[in-house]
Design an enzyme around this catalytic site. Structure first.
Site, short mmCIF file in Angstrom:
data_model
loop_
_atom_site.label_atom_id
_atom_site.label_comp_id
_atom_site.label_asym_id
_atom_site.label_seq_id
_atom_site.Cartn_x
_atom_site.Cartn_y
_atom_site.Cartn_z
N ASP A 1 32.32 37.40 47.37
CA ASP A 1 32.48 38.85 47.33
C ASP A 1 31.44 39.51 46.42
O ASP A 1 30.94 40.59 46.72
CB ASP A 1 33.89 39.21 46.83
N GLY A 2 31.13 38.86 45.30
CA GLY A 2 30.14 39.43 44.37
C GLY A 2 28.79 39.61 45.02
O GLY A 2 28.10 40.61 44.77
N ARG B 1 26.93 43.25 45.39
CA ARG B 1 25.58 43.50 44.88
C ARG B 1 24.65 43.97 45.99
O ARG B 1 23.81 44.85 45.77
CB ARG B 1 25.02 42.23 44.22
N GLU C 1 36.59 49.08 43.36
CA GLU C 1 37.33 49.85 42.37
C GLU C 1 36.44 50.38 41.25
O GLU C 1 35.33 49.90 41.02
CB GLU C 1 38.44 49.00 41.73
N LYS D 1 43.07 46.69 21.83
CA LYS D 1 43.34 48.08 21.45
C LYS D 1 43.63 48.90 22.70
O LYS D 1 42.87 48.86 23.67
CB LYS D 1 42.13 48.69 20.73
N ARG E 1 49.27 55.45 28.04
CA ARG E 1 48.76 54.58 26.99
C ARG E 1 48.76 53.19 27.57
O ARG E 1 49.79 52.67 27.98
CB ARG E 1 49.63 54.64 25.73
N ASP F 1 46.00 49.41 28.42
CA ASP F 1 44.71 48.73 28.25
C ASP F 1 43.65 49.35 29.14
O ASP F 1 42.46 49.15 28.91
CB ASP F 1 44.84 47.24 28.59
N THR G 1 43.03 44.49 47.30
CA THR G 1 43.24 43.04 47.22
C THR G 1 42.32 42.39 46.18
O THR G 1 42.22 41.16 46.13
CB THR G 1 42.99 42.39 48.59
#
Length: 256
Positions: free
Chosen positions: A49-50, A54, A118, A128, A145, A147, A158
């Protein structure tokens, strides 16, 4: 795999290969950007997928892509290596195309690369939380609030969004999925919104920066003074259609 495919089909079609790979094979290279300008029929992406992400990110108005799966759990790649030759032979005379919506990402009015999967907004400091507001079509949807938050296309439902507990959405559905990442409030749940929604994300705490990550490929730091607006992109991603029941069969096989 690339060398084998190029050799197999050179007599049947004009074959172009990216410069880095072409040099290794002793062939003439052509960049993806130039392939787009010359309007080749389709691009064969060998990898996971990467690799597909790209490749699409290099094009303004993406050409159709056929993914040969050399990775692991790819949802964008449709063809296993053993079926590559047979599949391409069937596609050369003609093929159908699936169009998938992408997300336009505006940071202070400037376009970041459109997202196929996404846009992830996450804390820039490990362990944090960040606090932010989500506005949809001008109305406050929720005050988080967490991550971070993932704003995904149906195609991206998916990917990272599913890992964070979001729903699986058929890519034929024109929708945007919003998934909180480890939210502080148990009432903060995933949302599915119309695909033409305009989403604005506002950070609320000064001195706390966040990262905006597009498809895991492009990363930008934002602060409380920045404006981040997300909506449907003008041009879609395009995939060569392989088979009739691809999506449901793919989900069942990948998640078995």
């Amino acid at each position: 795999m690339v060398g084998m495919l190029a050799g197999r089909f050179q007599s049947k079609a004009d074959i172009f290969v990216e410069p880095e790979v072409a040099q290794q094979l002793g062939l003439k290279g052509l960049s993806v950007e130039e392939m787009e300008r010359q309007k080749v029929d389709f691009i064969v992406s060998v990898g996971g997928d990467g690799t597909i992400l790209r490749t699409i990110h290099k094009m303004n108005d993406p050409l159709p892509i056929l993914g040969i799966n050399m990775g692991t759990l790819g949802f964008l790649v449709d063809v296993e290596p053993k079926d590559a030759v047979k599949t391409i032979e069937q596609l050369i005379p003609g093929f159908e195309v699936d169009e998938r919506s992408r997300l336009k990402v505006l940071l202070n009015g400037k376009c970041l690369p459109p997202a196929i999967n996404e846009v992830a907004l996450m804390t820039a400091s490990p362990a944090k939380m960040i606090e932010f507001e989500i506005h949809v079509d001008g109305s406050l949807m929720e005050d988080f609030r967490a991550d971070g938050v993932i704003i995904a296309t149906s195609t991206g439902s998916t990917a990272y969004a599913m890992s964070a507990g979001g729903p699986i959405v058929d890519p034929r559905v024109d929708a945007i999925v919003l998934v909180p990442m480890a939210p502080f409030k148990l009432s903060s749940r995933p949302w599915v919104m119309p695909g033409d929604s305009i989403i604005e994300v506002k950070l609320k705490l000064p001195l706390k920066d966040a990262l905006v990550v597009v498809d895991g490929q492009n990363m930008t730091t934002i602060s409380i003074s920045d404006s981040l607006i997300i909506g449907k992109a003008d041009t879609p991603a395009r995939f060569v259609r392989v088979g009739k029941d691809g999506f449901f069969e793919k989900v069942k096989s990948k998640l078995a």
